[in-house]
Design a protein around this motif. Sequence first.
Motif, PDB file in Angstrom:
ATOM      1  N   GLY A  54       0.800  -1.221   0.000  1.00 28.58           N
ATOM      2  CA  GLY A  54       0.000   0.000   0.000  1.00 28.58           C
ATOM      3  C   GLY A  54       0.829   1.265   0.000  1.00 28.58           C
ATOM      4  N   GLN A  55       2.143   1.123  -0.140  1.00 30.60           N
ATOM      5  CA  GLN A  55       3.023   2.289  -0.127  1.00 30.60           C
ATOM      6  C   GLN A  55       3.012   3.036  -1.461  1.00 30.60           C
ATOM      7  OE1 GLN A  55       4.591   3.359   2.724  1.00 30.60           O
ATOM      8  NE2 GLN A  55       3.274   1.772   3.553  1.00 30.60           N
ATOM      9  N   THR A  56       2.784   2.310  -2.541  1.00 34.07           N
ATOM     10  CA  THR A  56       2.772   2.905  -3.868  1.00 34.07           C
ATOM     11  C   THR A  56       1.383   2.747  -4.458  1.00 34.07           C
ATOM     12  OG1 THR A  56       5.089   2.341  -4.169  1.00 34.07           O
ATOM     13  CG2 THR A  56       3.852   2.845  -6.150  1.00 34.07           C
ATOM     14  N   LEU A  57       0.689   3.850  -4.635  1.00 37.32           N
ATOM     15  CA  LEU A  57      -0.680   3.827  -5.153  1.00 37.32           C
ATOM     16  C   LEU A  57      -0.726   4.203  -6.626  1.00 37.32           C
ATOM     17  CD1 LEU A  57      -2.511   5.508  -2.136  1.00 37.32           C
ATOM     18  CD2 LEU A  57      -2.128   3.080  -2.572  1.00 37.32           C
ATOM     19  N   ASP A  58       0.440   4.254  -7.257  1.00 36.76           N
ATOM     20  CA  ASP A  58       0.509   4.643  -8.661  1.00 36.76           C
ATOM     21  C   ASP A  58      -0.418   3.776  -9.508  1.00 36.76           C
ATOM     22  OD1 ASP A  58       2.420   6.458  -7.941  1.00 36.76           O
ATOM     23  OD2 ASP A  58       4.109   5.235  -8.609  1.00 36.76           O
ATOM     24  N   GLY A  59      -1.161   4.436 -10.363  1.00 43.96           N
ATOM     25  CA  GLY A  59      -2.031   3.739 -11.298  1.00 43.96           C
ATOM     26  C   GLY A  59      -3.440   3.498 -10.784  1.00 43.96           C
ATOM     27  N   SER A  60      -3.691   3.835  -9.519  1.00 44.33           N
ATOM     28  CA  SER A  60      -5.036   3.579  -8.999  1.00 44.33           C
ATOM     29  C   SER A  60      -6.087   4.400  -9.750  1.00 44.33           C
ATOM     30  CB  SER A  60      -5.109   3.818  -7.496  1.00 44.33           C
ATOM     31  OG  SER A  60      -4.730   5.132  -7.179  1.00 44.33           O
ATOM     32  N   ASP A  61      -5.704   5.582 -10.230  1.00 50.43           N
ATOM     33  CA  ASP A  61      -6.629   6.380 -11.031  1.00 50.43           C
ATOM     34  C   ASP A  61      -6.911   5.710 -12.375  1.00 50.43           C
ATOM     35  OD1 ASP A  61      -3.952   6.864 -11.656  1.00 50.43           O
ATOM     36  OD2 ASP A  61      -4.341   8.901 -12.369  1.00 50.43           O
ATOM     37  N   VAL A  62      -5.906   5.060 -12.935  1.00 46.96           N
ATOM     38  CA  VAL A  62      -6.080   4.316 -14.188  1.00 46.96           C
ATOM     39  C   VAL A  62      -6.998   3.112 -13.944  1.00 46.96           C
ATOM     40  CG1 VAL A  62      -4.895   2.971 -15.974  1.00 46.96           C
ATOM     41  CG2 VAL A  62      -3.860   5.079 -15.092  1.00 46.96           C
ATOM     42  N   ALA A  63      -6.763   2.408 -12.836  1.00 44.51           N
ATOM     43  CA  ALA A  63      -7.611   1.265 -12.491  1.00 44.51           C
ATOM     44  C   ALA A  63      -9.059   1.714 -12.306  1.00 44.51           C
ATOM     45  CB  ALA A  63      -7.094   0.575 -11.229  1.00 44.51           C
ATOM     46  N   LEU A  64      -9.245   2.869 -11.672  1.00 45.65           N
ATOM     47  CA  LEU A  64     -10.592   3.403 -11.478  1.00 45.65           C
ATOM     48  C   LEU A  64     -11.256   3.648 -12.832  1.00 45.65           C
ATOM     49  CD1 LEU A  64     -12.816   4.440  -9.590  1.00 45.65           C
ATOM     50  CD2 LEU A  64     -11.664   6.669  -9.623  1.00 45.65           C
ATOM     51  N   GLY A  65     -10.508   4.175 -13.764  1.00 54.03           N
ATOM     52  CA  GLY A  65     -11.040   4.383 -15.112  1.00 54.03           C
ATOM     53  C   GLY A  65     -11.459   3.077 -15.763  1.00 54.03           C
ATOM     54  N   HIS A  66     -10.644   2.025 -15.587  1.00 53.25           N
ATOM     55  CA  HIS A  66     -10.988   0.711 -16.150  1.00 53.25           C
ATOM     56  C   HIS A  66     -12.261   0.159 -15.516  1.00 53.25           C
ATOM     57  CE1 HIS A  66      -7.485   0.346 -18.633  1.00 53.25           C
ATOM     58  NE2 HIS A  66      -6.629   0.264 -17.630  1.00 53.25           N
ATOM     59  N   VAL A  67     -12.354   0.255 -14.204  1.00 51.65           N
ATOM     60  CA  VAL A  67     -13.527  -0.281 -13.506  1.00 51.65           C
ATOM     61  C   VAL A  67     -14.782   0.483 -13.926  1.00 51.65           C
ATOM     62  CG1 VAL A  67     -14.605  -0.590 -11.236  1.00 51.65           C
ATOM     63  CG2 VAL A  67     -12.207  -1.206 -11.571  1.00 51.65           C
ATOM     64  N   ARG A  68     -14.683   1.792 -13.992  1.00 53.08           N
ATOM     65  CA  ARG A  68     -15.837   2.597 -14.431  1.00 53.08           C
ATOM     66  C   ARG A  68     -16.229   2.259 -15.866  1.00 53.08           C
ATOM     67  NH1 ARG A  68     -14.205   8.492 -11.929  1.00 53.08           N
ATOM     68  NH2 ARG A  68     -15.164   8.175  -9.887  1.00 53.08           N
ATOM     69  N   ASP A  69     -15.237   2.090 -16.718  1.00 53.49           N
ATOM     70  CA  ASP A  69     -15.497   1.743 -18.114  1.00 53.49           C
ATOM     71  C   ASP A  69     -16.213   0.396 -18.208  1.00 53.49           C
ATOM     72  OD1 ASP A  69     -15.214   1.874 -21.037  1.00 53.49           O
ATOM     73  OD2 ASP A  69     -13.669   0.337 -20.766  1.00 53.49           O
ATOM     74  N   VAL A  70     -15.738  -0.580 -17.460  1.00 52.94           N
ATOM     75  CA  VAL A  70     -16.367  -1.907 -17.488  1.00 52.94           C
ATOM     76  C   VAL A  70     -17.817  -1.806 -17.016  1.00 52.94           C
ATOM     77  CG1 VAL A  70     -16.345  -4.206 -16.442  1.00 52.94           C
ATOM     78  CG2 VAL A  70     -14.230  -3.220 -17.291  1.00 52.94           C
ATOM     79  N   LEU A  71     -18.053  -1.074 -15.937  1.00 51.81           N
ATOM     80  CA  LEU A  71     -19.431  -0.927 -15.447  1.00 51.81           C
ATOM     81  C   LEU A  71     -20.318  -0.244 -16.477  1.00 51.81           C
ATOM     82  CD1 LEU A  71     -19.027  -0.016 -11.677  1.00 51.81           C
ATOM     83  CD2 LEU A  71     -20.089  -2.043 -12.660  1.00 51.81           C
ATOM     84  N   ASN A  72     -19.810   0.801 -17.097  1.00 51.34           N
ATOM     85  CA  ASN A  72     -20.596   1.485 -18.132  1.00 51.34           C
ATOM     86  C   ASN A  72     -20.928   0.549 -19.281  1.00 51.34           C
ATOM     87  OD1 ASN A  72     -20.732   3.962 -16.835  1.00 51.34           O
ATOM     88  ND2 ASN A  72     -18.866   4.732 -17.788  1.00 51.34           N
ATOM     89  N   ARG A  73     -19.948  -0.223 -19.688  1.00 45.41           N
ATOM     90  CA  ARG A  73     -20.167  -1.150 -20.795  1.00 45.41           C
ATOM     91  C   ARG A  73     -21.111  -2.277 -20.398  1.00 45.41           C
ATOM     92  NH1 ARG A  73     -14.028  -1.752 -22.754  1.00 45.41           N
ATOM     93  NH2 ARG A  73     -14.832  -3.462 -23.991  1.00 45.41           N
ATOM     94  N   LEU A  74     -21.032  -2.736 -19.162  1.00 47.96           N
ATOM     95  CA  LEU A  74     -21.962  -3.774 -18.696  1.00 47.96           C
ATOM     96  C   LEU A  74     -23.392  -3.252 -18.681  1.00 47.96           C
ATOM     97  CD1 LEU A  74     -19.985  -5.411 -15.753  1.00 47.96           C
ATOM     98  CD2 LEU A  74     -20.797  -6.569 -17.827  1.00 47.96           C
ATOM     99  N   GLN A  75     -23.554  -1.999 -18.299  1.00 47.29           N
ATOM    100  CA  GLN A  75     -24.889  -1.428 -18.242  1.00 47.29           C
ATOM    101  C   GLN A  75     -25.509  -1.247 -19.623  1.00 47.29           C
ATOM    102  OE1 GLN A  75     -24.094   2.048 -15.863  1.00 47.29           O
ATOM    103  NE2 GLN A  75     -24.453   0.956 -13.951  1.00 47.29           N
ATOM    104  N   SER A  76     -24.676  -1.239 -20.648  1.00 48.78           N
ATOM    105  CA  SER A  76     -25.207  -1.079 -22.003  1.00 48.78           C
ATOM    106  C   SER A  76     -25.488  -2.415 -22.685  1.00 48.78           C
ATOM    107  CB  SER A  76     -24.241  -0.252 -22.856  1.00 48.78           C
ATOM    108  OG  SER A  76     -23.063  -0.992 -23.123  1.00 48.78           O
ATOM    109  N   VAL A  77     -25.176  -3.530 -22.017  1.00 50.13           N
ATOM    110  CA  VAL A  77     -25.449  -4.853 -22.589  1.00 50.13           C
ATOM    111  C   VAL A  77     -26.952  -5.081 -22.554  1.00 50.13           C
ATOM    112  CG1 VAL A  77     -25.134  -7.339 -22.302  1.00 50.13           C
ATOM    113  CG2 VAL A  77     -23.206  -5.796 -21.947  1.00 50.13           C
TER     114      VAL A  77
END
Length: 123
Positions: A54-77
């Motif tokens: 938990g010392q290095t949080l680099d990329g967590s914003d990118v991961a958040l973007g991926h998770v949001r993208d997946v949820l958005n795409r799931l909602q459009s199925v």
Amino acid sequence: MSEPAQLAKSARELLAAALNALQSNGGVSPQVEALAEPIAQAMGIMHRIERSGGQTLDGSDVALGHVRDVLNRLQSVTVADPVVDVLMEHVASSLSKVHALSRAQAAGAQAPVAAPAPIAVAA
């Protein structure tokens, strides 16, 4: 284990369960199958955070973007598919954890950086 590491571990496990459901369920639509990549990318980032304790949080914003993208795409199925419900449950559950890590990363980036301690020179 630190709180960020625990959040990353929990999010990674939820994303892994989603990916497992996706990959073990043959015959999903190409639209749903395409979600494997962003899920795996978010998992990789969560794994790096977890491994750093938990010392290095680099990329967590990118991961958040991926998770949001997946949820958005799931909602459009529009096709009724039970795997979509499983994916939605796991990915949505991971969202709050990934979001907390992203906020912690942003807060850490805004924190003032302390000046390094002077180095003593031997005389």
